[in-house]
Scaffold this motif. Structure first.
Motif, mmCIF file in Angstrom:
data_model
loop_
_atom_site.group_PDB
_atom_site.id
_atom_site.type_symbol
_atom_site.label_atom_id
_atom_site.label_comp_id
_atom_site.label_asym_id
_atom_site.label_seq_id
_atom_site.Cartn_x
_atom_site.Cartn_y
_atom_site.Cartn_z
ATOM 1 N N LEU A 45 -9.143 5.126 2.415
ATOM 2 C CA LEU A 45 -7.958 4.764 1.634
ATOM 3 C C LEU A 45 -7.358 3.464 2.153
ATOM 4 C CD1 LEU A 45 -5.666 5.073 -0.360
ATOM 5 C CD2 LEU A 45 -4.522 6.582 1.259
ATOM 6 N N ARG A 46 -7.372 3.340 3.476
ATOM 7 C CA ARG A 46 -6.826 2.127 4.065
ATOM 8 C C ARG A 46 -7.560 0.897 3.502
ATOM 9 N NH1 ARG A 46 -6.356 0.456 10.031
ATOM 10 N NH2 ARG A 46 -4.189 -0.197 10.005
ATOM 11 N N THR A 47 -8.878 0.972 3.491
ATOM 12 C CA THR A 47 -9.679 -0.140 2.974
ATOM 13 C C THR A 47 -9.382 -0.371 1.491
ATOM 14 O OG1 THR A 47 -11.391 0.606 4.497
ATOM 15 C CG2 THR A 47 -12.030 -1.029 2.866
ATOM 16 N N ALA A 48 -9.385 0.701 0.724
ATOM 17 C CA ALA A 48 -9.156 0.574 -0.721
ATOM 18 C C ALA A 48 -7.796 -0.062 -0.986
ATOM 19 C CB ALA A 48 -9.225 1.952 -1.375
ATOM 20 N N LEU A 49 -6.804 0.446 -0.288
ATOM 21 C CA LEU A 49 -5.435 0.007 -0.532
ATOM 22 C C LEU A 49 -5.243 -1.469 -0.166
ATOM 23 C CD1 LEU A 49 -2.606 0.885 -1.346
ATOM 24 C CD2 LEU A 49 -2.247 1.732 0.975
ATOM 25 N N PHE A 50 -5.765 -1.865 0.987
ATOM 26 C CA PHE A 50 -5.597 -3.262 1.400
ATOM 27 C C PHE A 50 -6.213 -4.194 0.362
ATOM 28 C CE2 PHE A 50 -5.083 -2.751 6.314
ATOM 29 C CZ PHE A 50 -4.068 -1.844 6.096
ATOM 30 N N ASN A 51 -7.419 -3.855 -0.067
ATOM 31 C CA ASN A 51 -8.074 -4.720 -1.060
ATOM 32 C C ASN A 51 -7.322 -4.712 -2.378
ATOM 33 O OD1 ASN A 51 -10.648 -5.896 0.111
ATOM 34 N ND2 ASN A 51 -10.829 -3.765 0.733
ATOM 35 N N TYR A 52 -6.857 -3.539 -2.753
ATOM 36 C CA TYR A 52 -6.091 -3.430 -4.002
ATOM 37 C C TYR A 52 -4.823 -4.288 -3.924
ATOM 38 C CZ TYR A 52 -3.097 -1.489 -7.607
ATOM 39 O OH TYR A 52 -2.261 -1.360 -8.677
ATOM 40 N N LEU A 53 -4.117 -4.167 -2.807
ATOM 41 C CA LEU A 53 -2.830 -4.871 -2.689
ATOM 42 C C LEU A 53 -3.004 -6.391 -2.666
ATOM 43 C CD1 LEU A 53 -1.010 -2.515 -0.151
ATOM 44 C CD2 LEU A 53 -0.541 -2.749 -2.599
ATOM 45 N N ILE A 54 -4.063 -6.845 -2.028
ATOM 46 C CA ILE A 54 -4.305 -8.293 -1.995
ATOM 47 C C ILE A 54 -4.502 -8.815 -3.422
ATOM 48 C CG2 ILE A 54 -6.020 -10.041 -1.336
ATOM 49 C CD1 ILE A 54 -6.382 -8.443 1.261
ATOM 50 N N ALA A 55 -5.305 -8.088 -4.187
ATOM 51 C CA ALA A 55 -5.543 -8.515 -5.571
ATOM 52 C C ALA A 55 -4.257 -8.414 -6.380
ATOM 53 C CB ALA A 55 -6.641 -7.660 -6.204
ATOM 54 N N ARG A 56 -3.544 -7.333 -6.200
ATOM 55 C CA ARG A 56 -2.340 -7.115 -7.010
ATOM 56 C C ARG A 56 -1.277 -8.176 -6.716
ATOM 57 N NH1 ARG A 56 -0.061 -2.056 -9.669
ATOM 58 N NH2 ARG A 56 2.065 -2.691 -10.083
ATOM 59 N N LYS A 57 -1.095 -8.452 -5.437
ATOM 60 C CA LYS A 57 -0.086 -9.459 -5.062
ATOM 61 C C LYS A 57 -0.396 -10.810 -5.661
ATOM 62 C CE LYS A 57 2.415 -10.086 -1.317
ATOM 63 N NZ LYS A 57 3.160 -9.830 -0.096
ATOM 64 N N ALA A 58 -1.696 -11.102 -5.748
ATOM 65 C CA ALA A 58 -2.093 -12.442 -6.205
ATOM 66 C C ALA A 58 -2.345 -12.479 -7.705
ATOM 67 C CB ALA A 58 -3.360 -12.852 -5.457
ATOM 68 N N GLY A 59 -2.123 -11.349 -8.384
ATOM 69 C CA GLY A 59 -2.440 -11.305 -9.813
ATOM 70 C C GLY A 59 -3.935 -11.455 -10.037
ATOM 71 N N GLY A 60 -4.719 -11.018 -9.064
ATOM 72 C CA GLY A 60 -6.173 -11.167 -9.154
ATOM 73 C C GLY A 60 -6.847 -9.925 -9.705
#
Ligand code: GLU
Length: 442
Positions: free
Chosen positions: A21-36
């Motif tokens: 979950l940690r891995t999934a969440l970090f990757n998700y948040l990076i994309a979400r923050k950047a509108g990616g």
């Protein structure tokens, strides 16, 4: 800057756990923050161990958490692309065929270690004459290693900072097994290039992989993404969590009643310098998320920390948000909002509501300390039968007070215990109107 694309790449060989979950969440948040874009990629080249059941549960877990992916990809559908990449590496002289058995390799490693040398593959297969290879192929299938360039491999890690690994200290990675199975190290790189992945966050157990993958990406003509490696989770005492991860599956935590907001709030901050607080939306979680705030030290995870957050999450919910669940318990609609007001302060997980409703509906087994027996018996004689109005508790305790002269805790606590069977619980004035049964008078 080009669009940010991240991916979460679980192998569907088991259920997702708290570390995934940690891995999934970090990757998700990076994309979400950047509108990616956030890609869910199923690393299922291991046909024997990958199961549709796990693919289904992985998706269910992510949906439950609200971690929506923009695209889903599956490695088993991309085998042709891996074969093309392998051909290119072969044509460019970066691939070589090996024949050593696991036992032979093991022996080599032991010898190297005995001589105080690092157990790095000695590349003897590189020196095989063609005739020798033909002879070996008749005996067994060969497998393929990538020929590393023995230089230093450097990258600026998003969490660990500048890293430099000497390729000479790493064995040439096997990319294709003797049975033809393409291994993760190659498949992942081909995907990262083809899918335009710009940022990869994964566990620090992948640091050496990253070094070799950077060379493979370059050999295939790609540009390495930005890499960041988060620390691994340990138990509360610092013990390795790997053995216990089975019981820390997201599926189990969901069944135990942990809420998505609790899980996401904890895992998006644990191991960082930011405080752990309940955030109810992924936007809020994304807002305070910064990879640079995470450190290299192992991160202690204590599943107990999920409960105060779950509790706070449940308490924050308005009646409308829980109306269906309360109706499902059988609480009549006219008292359901009131029931929620009373019960929500006293639950840790949604399932605890059941016991409060059972108390209201059926009454509790009274708890009466021996020294209070006469007092409670007298009080119960003063208690009219239900239903009760909003002043019932006050009226009753006033009456008991005048009759017995008791006051304060000595008055209230035995009465609470007699009616609810517990010494803690909801505000009695609010609870009384919900009670449909009280202990019989003697
Ligand atoms: N399937 C790999 C794993 O679960 C993915 C690692 C990566 O993110 O590259 O370890």
């Amino acid at each position: 800057m080009s669009k940010i694309v991240t991916r979460f790449a679980p192998s569907p060989t088991g259920f997702l756990h708290i570390g995934n979950l940690r891995t999934a969440l970090f990757n998700y948040l990076i994309a979400r923050k950047a509108g990616g874009e956030f890609v869910l990629r199923l690393d299922d080249t291991d046909a024997e161990r990958s199961k549709q059941e796990y693919i289904d549960v992985i998706q269910r877990d992510l949906e439950w958490l609200g971690l929506r992916w923009d695209r889903i990809e599956q490695q088993s559908k991309r085998l042709e692309r891996y074969a093309e990449a392998a051909d290119k590496l072969r044509a460019d002289g970066r691939f070589y065929e090996c024949f050593e058995t696991p036992t032979e390799l093991d022996l080599k490693r032991k010898k190297q270690l005995n001589m105080g040398r690092p157990p790095v593959y000695d590349r003897s297969a590189l020196a095989l004459e063609d005739a020798e290879k033909v002879r070996l192929r008749a005996e067994r299938e060969g497998y393929w290693r990538f020929l590393l360039e023995q230089t230093r491999i450097d990258w600026n890690d998003g969490i660990l900072g500048p890293l430099s690994i000497d390729a000479a200290s790493v064995s040439d990675p096997v990319l294709i097994r003797a049975d033809g199975q393409v291994l993760y190290t190659l498949a992942s790189v081909v995907d990262d290039i083809d899918m335009g992945i710009t940022h990869v966050v994964r566990g620090s157990d992948h640091v050496t992989n990253t070094a070799t993958q950077i060379q493979i990406i370059e050999a295939l003509g790609g540009t390495p993404p930005s890499f960041a490696h988060h620390s691994l989770l340990t138990g509360a005492q610092g013990e390795a969590l790997s053995k216990r991860l089975g019981v820390l599956s997201l599926r189990d935590l969901r069944e135990q009643g942990v809420t998505p907001a609790a899980l996401l709030s904890l895992m998006a901050r644990l191991g960082s310098s930011a405080p752990v607080e309940l955030h109810l939306t992924l936007d809020e979680i994304a807002e305070g998320f910064d990879l640079a705030q995470f450190g290299a030290a192992p991160t202690k995870f204590d599943a107990e920390d999920l409960w105060p957050l779950t509790r706070a999450d449940l308490q924050s919910r308005p009646y409308e948000a829980v109306a269906d669940e309360i109706a499902a318990l059988g609480v009549p609609a006219d008292i359901a909002p009131q029931f929620w007001e009373v019960a929500r302060e006293n639950i840790t997980r949604m399932a605890d509501l059941g016991q409060w409703w059972a108390l209201c509906r059926d009454g509790a087994e009274p708890v009466i300390d021996p020294e209070d027996a006469d007092f409670v018996a007298e009080a119960l004689r003063l208690l009219p039968p239900p239903p009760y109005g909003p002043t019932a508790w006050k009226d009753w305790t006033d009456a008991v007070k005048s009759a017995t002269g008791r006051k304060g805790k000595g008055l209230f606590m035995p009465l609470r215990k007699a009616l609810t069977g517990q010494s803690h619980g909801p505000d009695m004035s609010a609870l009384m109107p919900l009670l449909r049964k009280v202990p019989a008078r003697e």
